[in-house]
Design a protein around this motif. Structure first.
Motif, short mmCIF file in Angstrom:
data_model
loop_
_atom_site.label_atom_id
_atom_site.label_comp_id
_atom_site.label_asym_id
_atom_site.label_seq_id
_atom_site.Cartn_x
_atom_site.Cartn_y
_atom_site.Cartn_z
N SER A 161 -11.61 9.17 0.57
CA SER A 161 -10.68 8.36 -0.21
C SER A 161 -9.26 8.85 0.05
N PRO A 162 -8.25 7.97 -0.17
CA PRO A 162 -6.87 8.39 0.10
C PRO A 162 -6.34 9.42 -0.88
N TYR A 163 -7.13 9.78 -1.87
CA TYR A 163 -6.66 10.84 -2.78
C TYR A 163 -6.57 12.17 -2.03
N TYR A 164 -7.50 12.37 -1.10
CA TYR A 164 -7.51 13.64 -0.36
C TYR A 164 -7.14 13.52 1.12
N LEU A 165 -7.22 12.30 1.68
CA LEU A 165 -6.91 12.16 3.11
C LEU A 165 -6.00 10.95 3.30
N LYS A 166 -4.84 11.19 3.96
CA LYS A 166 -3.89 10.09 4.19
C LYS A 166 -3.65 9.95 5.69
N PRO A 167 -4.51 9.19 6.36
CA PRO A 167 -4.42 9.07 7.83
C PRO A 167 -3.06 8.57 8.33
N LEU A 168 -2.38 7.70 7.55
CA LEU A 168 -1.10 7.15 8.04
C LEU A 168 -0.05 8.26 8.14
N GLU A 169 -0.09 9.19 7.18
CA GLU A 169 0.87 10.32 7.22
C GLU A 169 0.59 11.22 8.43
N LEU A 170 -0.66 11.20 8.90
CA LEU A 170 -1.04 12.06 10.03
C LEU A 170 -0.84 11.36 11.38
N GLY A 171 -0.38 10.11 11.34
CA GLY A 171 -0.05 9.42 12.59
C GLY A 171 -0.91 8.21 12.92
N ALA A 172 -1.96 7.95 12.14
CA ALA A 172 -2.81 6.78 12.43
C ALA A 172 -2.03 5.50 12.14
N ASP A 173 -2.46 4.41 12.79
CA ASP A 173 -1.79 3.11 12.56
C ASP A 173 -2.41 2.37 11.38
N ILE A 174 -3.72 2.53 11.26
CA ILE A 174 -4.44 1.80 10.21
C ILE A 174 -5.43 2.73 9.53
N SER A 175 -5.43 2.68 8.20
CA SER A 175 -6.38 3.48 7.42
C SER A 175 -7.22 2.51 6.60
N LEU A 176 -8.53 2.62 6.67
CA LEU A 176 -9.35 1.67 5.92
C LEU A 176 -10.47 2.36 5.16
N HIS A 177 -11.01 1.63 4.18
CA HIS A 177 -12.06 2.18 3.33
C HIS A 177 -13.04 1.10 2.92
N SER A 178 -14.29 1.52 2.77
CA SER A 178 -15.23 0.72 1.99
C SER A 178 -14.94 1.12 0.55
N ILE A 179 -14.38 0.18 -0.24
CA ILE A 179 -14.06 0.56 -1.63
C ILE A 179 -15.28 0.47 -2.53
N THR A 180 -16.38 0.00 -1.94
CA THR A 180 -17.68 0.04 -2.60
C THR A 180 -17.98 1.48 -3.04
N LYS A 181 -17.35 2.44 -2.34
CA LYS A 181 -17.68 3.86 -2.48
C LYS A 181 -16.71 4.53 -3.46
N TYR A 182 -16.08 5.64 -3.06
CA TYR A 182 -15.27 6.41 -4.02
C TYR A 182 -14.12 5.60 -4.62
N MET A 183 -13.51 4.72 -3.84
CA MET A 183 -12.28 4.08 -4.34
C MET A 183 -12.53 3.27 -5.60
N ASN A 184 -13.67 2.60 -5.67
CA ASN A 184 -13.99 1.92 -6.93
C ASN A 184 -14.86 2.82 -7.81
N GLY A 185 -15.83 3.46 -7.21
CA GLY A 185 -16.54 4.55 -7.87
C GLY A 185 -17.63 4.18 -8.85
N HIS A 186 -17.62 2.96 -9.36
CA HIS A 186 -18.56 2.62 -10.42
C HIS A 186 -19.82 1.89 -9.91
N GLY A 187 -19.86 1.64 -8.60
CA GLY A 187 -21.06 1.03 -8.02
C GLY A 187 -21.27 -0.41 -8.44
N ASP A 188 -20.20 -1.11 -8.85
CA ASP A 188 -20.40 -2.50 -9.29
C ASP A 188 -19.65 -3.52 -8.44
N VAL A 189 -19.05 -3.07 -7.34
CA VAL A 189 -18.32 -4.00 -6.45
C VAL A 189 -18.62 -3.63 -5.00
N VAL A 190 -18.76 -4.64 -4.14
CA VAL A 190 -18.75 -4.42 -2.69
C VAL A 190 -17.38 -4.90 -2.23
#
Ligand SMILES: Cc1ncc(COP(=O)(O)O)c(C=O)c1O
Length: 391
Positions: free
Chosen positions: A187-216
């Motif tokens: 999750s971007p709380y601990y890893l920020k790929p854009l600050e490290l030079g990546a062009d695009i940072s993406l996530h399945s928010i189904t996982k930590y970003m939403n965290g409650h297991g109720d959204v894909v």
């Protein structure tokens, strides 16, 4: 007081958006279309001029609030939300590739990402090489004249392989290719790929970003506005926007991301150390363990880690006994939910990965993946212990 300098934990709870009718939480704009003031107003909006919304596939206020929160968290020029993590992945890669281009993909990726690149990309004329991206030298060796993109997961699912974002990004920049990073495991709380030079940072928010297991859902964030516009245009025509109700739930979930991640991280490390010391466990793949191959790079580029990792049992039979002997942890795919989930990658999340690629990345039949939740951790360790004792 400089409101722009607030800590992210405060910013997520106080987004700078005025809420209609003084509503405390932002409402769900459950509307497919929006009414124009006049024909000129409608025509202007279609030309990208003036204030207002047109149609929810093009943009929806609830979804936009979520996107703004993620944009601030990632330090991006813009973020876009999708109906799934896979929606974010195809929309962050295909708009930048055409027939005849070459893509370097990590050899350790979520199973459906492997099928997207292994099966679908070649049908559009895109060549793909699956490379061990934990070695920058291997990335350089695999480079071709027509290489236009490098796609990595770090830490990668399920063996937690770590790739050096700074070094790969520098090489991509030199070659004018894009670097796309799937950071779902952290999750971007601990890893920020854009600050490290990546062009695009993406996530399945189904996982930590939403965290409650109720959204894909999925989200992608771009360092520059041109990439953002390209993906936005692709999303409009390929039609994979996140639904307003899901965005509402994801706004709620994101507000507690810092609190959840800190507990996930501590709980995950405790379980990893317990498993490492257990005689029935052969090997533990966790980026925060000193014994882990990518530990040095992990602690350099991540401010912390998630709680999803894998470990190897003695045999497939003992892995099966463990999975079926647990009383609290749920035998289910997905990760990053509040409760602990455990699964068997070779026959579940990564069943679509071709055998040679499984072998290359060390994805064995003895491998078990766990996503440690935020329960009282002694209960989870006791559950694992009673199941391991019977293996
Ligand atoms: C690392 C990673 N990326 C992407 C995805 C795809 O996300 P979704 O299931 O939300 O489409 C997954 C799903 O498990 C994943 O683990």
């Amino acid at each position: 007081m400089d409101l722009l300098q607030l800590d992210i934990q405060t910013k997520l709870l106080h987004p700078h958006t005025s809420h209609p009718l003084n509503s405390h939480t932002f409402p769900i704009f459950q509307s497919s279309t929006f009414i124009f003031d006049s024909t000129q107003h409608g025509a202007d909006l279609f030309m990208g001029k003036g204030e207002g919304h047109i149609y929810s596939r093009l943009g929806n206020p609830t979804v936009e609030l979520y996107e703004e929160m993620v944009r601030d968290l990632e330090g991006a020029a813009g973020s876009l939300a999708f109906g799934s993590g896979m929606g974010a992945i195809n929309s962050s890669t295909f708009p930048f590739l055409k027939s005849g281009d070459h893509l370097i993909a990590g050899d350790t990726l979520y199973g459906c990402t492997v099928s997207l690149f292994e099966y679908w990309a070649p049908r559009f004329g895109i060549q793909v090489s699956f490379i061990d991206t934990s070695s920058v030298e291997d990335v350089k060796k695999a480079w071709k004249e027509n290489t236009k993109m490098v796609y990595i997961e770090t830490p990668a699912n399920p063996t937690c392989k770590v790739s050096d974002i700074v070094s790969i990004a520098a090489f991509c920049k030199e070659k004018k290719a894009k670097l796309v990073v799937d950071g779902t495991f952290t999750s971007p709380y601990y890893l920020k790929p854009l600050e490290l030079g990546a062009d695009i940072s993406l996530h399945s928010i189904t996982k930590y970003m939403n965290g409650h297991g109720d959204v894909v859902g999925g989200v992608t964030s771009c360092k520059n506005i041109e990439d953002y516009n390209q993906i936005k245009s692709f999303r409009k025509d390929f039609g994979s926007l996140m639904a307003p109700m899901d965005a509402f739930l994801c706004i709620r979930g994101l507000k507690t991301l810092p609190l959840r991640m800190e507990v996930h991280m501590q709980n995950g490390i405790k379980v990893a150390k317990f498993l490492e010391s257990h005689p029935k466990v052969k090997k533990v793949n966790h980026p925060w363990l000193e014994s882990f191959k990518g530990h040095e790079i992990a602690i350099k580029q991540m401010k912390g880690c998630g709680s999803t990792f894998s470990f190897e049992m003695e045999s497939f039979e003992s892995a099966k006994k463990l999975l079926e002997g647990l009383k609290i942890c749920s035998l289910a795919v997905s990760l990053g939910t509040l409760d602990t989930l455990i699964e068997h990658p070779a026959s579940m999340t990564h069943a679509a990965v071709p055998e040679d690629l499984m072998k290359k990345q060390g994805l064995t039949r003895e491998l078990v993946r766990i996503s440690v939740g935020v329960e009282k951790i002694d209960d989870i360790i006791a559950d694992l212990k009673q199941a391991l004792d019977k293996c």
